[in-house]
Design an enzyme around this catalytic site. Structure first.
Site, PDB file in Angstrom:
ATOM      1  CG  PHE A 106       0.972   4.908   5.459  1.00  0.00           C
ATOM      2  CD1 PHE A 106       0.829   4.713   4.093  1.00  0.00           C
ATOM      3  CD2 PHE A 106       0.552   6.116   5.990  1.00  0.00           C
ATOM      4  CE1 PHE A 106       0.283   5.695   3.276  1.00  0.00           C
ATOM      5  CE2 PHE A 106       0.004   7.103   5.182  1.00  0.00           C
ATOM      6  CZ  PHE A 106      -0.128   6.888   3.826  1.00  0.00           C
ATOM      7  N   GLY A 166      -6.255   9.043   1.700  1.00  0.00           N
ATOM      8  CA  GLY A 166      -6.515   8.751   0.291  1.00  0.00           C
ATOM      9  C   GLY A 166      -6.029   7.369  -0.103  1.00  0.00           C
ATOM     10  CE  LYS A 202      -9.676   3.407   3.615  1.00  0.00           C
ATOM     11  NZ  LYS A 202      -8.607   2.370   3.663  1.00  0.00           N
ATOM     12  CB  ALA A 230       3.212   1.086   3.003  1.00  0.00           C
ATOM     13  CB  SER A 234      -6.878  -3.527   1.614  1.00  0.00           C
ATOM     14  OG  SER A 234      -7.789  -3.288   2.675  1.00  0.00           O
ATOM     15  NE  ARG A 235      -2.746  -2.773   7.723  1.00  0.00           N
ATOM     16  CZ  ARG A 235      -2.163  -1.848   8.457  1.00  0.00           C
ATOM     17  NH1 ARG A 235      -1.417  -2.186   9.481  1.00  0.00           N
ATOM     18  NH2 ARG A 235      -2.311  -0.564   8.186  1.00  0.00           N
ATOM     19  CG  ASP A 275      -8.677   5.277   0.942  1.00  0.00           C
ATOM     20  OD1 ASP A 275      -7.977   4.328   0.550  1.00  0.00           O
ATOM     21  OD2 ASP A 275      -8.456   5.878   2.006  1.00  0.00           O
TER      22      ASP A 275
END
Length: 318
Positions: free
Chosen positions: A10, A128, A183, A132, A246-247, A236
Site C-alpha cells: 500500500f 477507504g 470492516k 494497492a 483482501s487479506r 470499504d
C-alpha cells in the site's frame, strides 16, 4: 516533497500514484530500499508496477526531507512503537496514517495513536475502499482523508489528489478510524462464510448485520452517521467483504476451508476483533459477529460452531 514511510504494497502504491504527477516523492523502506531504487520497482510486494522518475527510495529514515507531509504506511500494531522510536524525526510534522485497525493494547485507532505519541504533530488519516494494485496501476480509486481541522484537510486534499486518486475530506476522525477498522472484522466473517460453502445469501446477511454492528459501536464512540455510510465505512466494507485481494477476507476463507494461511501477512481484523470484544463488554453493546470472529481467530470456535451461535440467537426486529 511528500514522504511515504513503509514500502509494503500500500505504501508503495501511494508513492507511485503521487510521483506520477511529477512531484518529488521519497519512499522509505525498512529493508531492501537499495534494491528497489536500482530495479525501479517493488518486486517483492508490488511487482509489475514501475516507479516514476520522481520517486526515490531510501533506507535511512534520517534522510527524509524536513518539508511536506509524511504518510505512515506501517501496520497498525507497529504504529505506536514506530512513532515512539522515531519521535525526534517525526515531531512537529504533518503525519497521515495510512493504516487501519485498533491497537490491541490501547484500543486507539491511527489518529488517536498519533495524538498520544506525538501530540505536537498534525495528525490525519487516509482510509477507504482501495487495493494497492489498483492504485499502483492507475485505476480510479476514491479515499477519505480525515483530520480535525477543515483548513488542514483542504491543504492535504490538494496535495494527495492525483489523476486516479480522488480524495474526499472529513473532520470526523473517529468515524473514519472505526469504519476502516471494523470492516476488517466483518470481512473475516464473510470469508469464513464463503469458505465454508454457505453461499452469497449468507454473506449478504453477514455484511448487513455486520454493518449494523459497526454503526452501533462507532456511534457510541462519537462517530458521525454519515461517515459510516460513506467511503470510510460502507464503501470499504463492500470492497473488503467481496474480494480475495483482501487479506482479511482471504484469512476468513482459510478458516472456512480449514486451510493454512501465510502468517507473514498482516491481518488487522484479528487484533481489532479482540479490541472490539473488550469495548463491547465495557460499553454493554451487543456485537455477536465481532465476538464470533474473535473466538474463531483464537481457535475457540469452529466456523460451524460460530454459525450455530449466531443462528440460535433470540429472534428480534431488525
Amino acid at each position: 516533497m511528500i514522504t511515504v514511510l513503509g514500502a509494503g504494497a500500500f505504501g508503495t502504491s501511494l508513492a507511485i500514484s503521487l510521483a506520477r504527477t511529477g512531484q518529488p516523492v521519497t519512499l522509505w523502506a525498512r529493508s531492501g530500499g537499495a534494491q528497489m531504487q536500482a530495479s525501479r520497482q517493488n518486486i517483492r510486494r508490488l511487482a509489475g508496477a514501475p516507479f516514476p522518475d520522481s520517486l526515490t527510495v531510501i533506507d535511512a529514515l534520517a534522510e527524509i526531507s524536513e518539508d511536506g507531509p509524511v504518510l505512515l504506511a506501517v501496520p497498525m500494531q507497529e504504529l505506536r512503537s514506530f512513532l515512539t522510536e522515531n519521535a525526534r524525526i517525526l515531531a512537529y510534522r504533518t503525519l497521515i496514517a495510512a493504516c487501519k485497525g485498533l491497537d490491541l493494547t490501547t484500543h486507539h485507532g491511527p489518529v488517536e495513536t498519533l495524538r498520544a505519541c506525538l501530540p505536537e504533530a498534525r495528525a490525519a488519516l487516509l482510509t477507504g475502499p482501495s487495493f494497492a494494485a489498483d492504485i499502483a496501476h492507475g485505476l480510479p480509486t476514491a479515499l477519505t482523508l480525515a483530520c480535525a481541522t477543515a483548513e488542514l484537510g483542504k491543504d492535504l486534499q490538494q496535495a494527495l489528489t492525483t489523476p486516479n486518486l480522488r480524495i474526499y475530506r472529513t473532520t470526523d476522525t473517529a468515524g473514519a478510524e472505526l469504519g476502516g477498522a471494523l470492516k476488517n472484522v466483518i470481512a473475516i466473517a464473510c470469508g469464513a462464510c464463503i469458505g465454508k460453502g454457505m453461499g452469497d445469501s449468507a454473506r449478504a446477511a453477514l455484511m448487513t448485520r455486520g454493518f449494523a454492528e459497526m454503526q452501533r459501536l462507532a456511534l457510541r464512540r462519537g462517530a458521525q452517521p454519515d461517515t459510516l455510510t460513506g467511503l470510510a465505512g460502507f464503501g470499504d466494507l463492500a470492497l473488503t467483504c467481496t474480494s480475495e485481494l483482501s487479506r482479511n477476507y482471504r484469512f476468513g476463507l482459510a478458516l472456512g476451508r480449514e486451510d493454512a494461511f501465510d502468517t507473514s501477512l498482516t491481518v488487522e481484523g484479528v487484533p481489532t476483533a479482540k479490541a472490539v470484544v473488550a469495548w463491547a463488554k465495557e460499553l454493554d453493546i451487543d456485537m455477536p459477529i465481532c465476538t464470533a470472529v474473535a473466538a474463531l481467530s483464537d481457535g475457540a470456535y469452529s466456523v460451524s460452531e460460530a454459525l450455530h451461535s449466531l443462528l440460535s440467537r433470540p429472534l428480534k426486529e431488525e
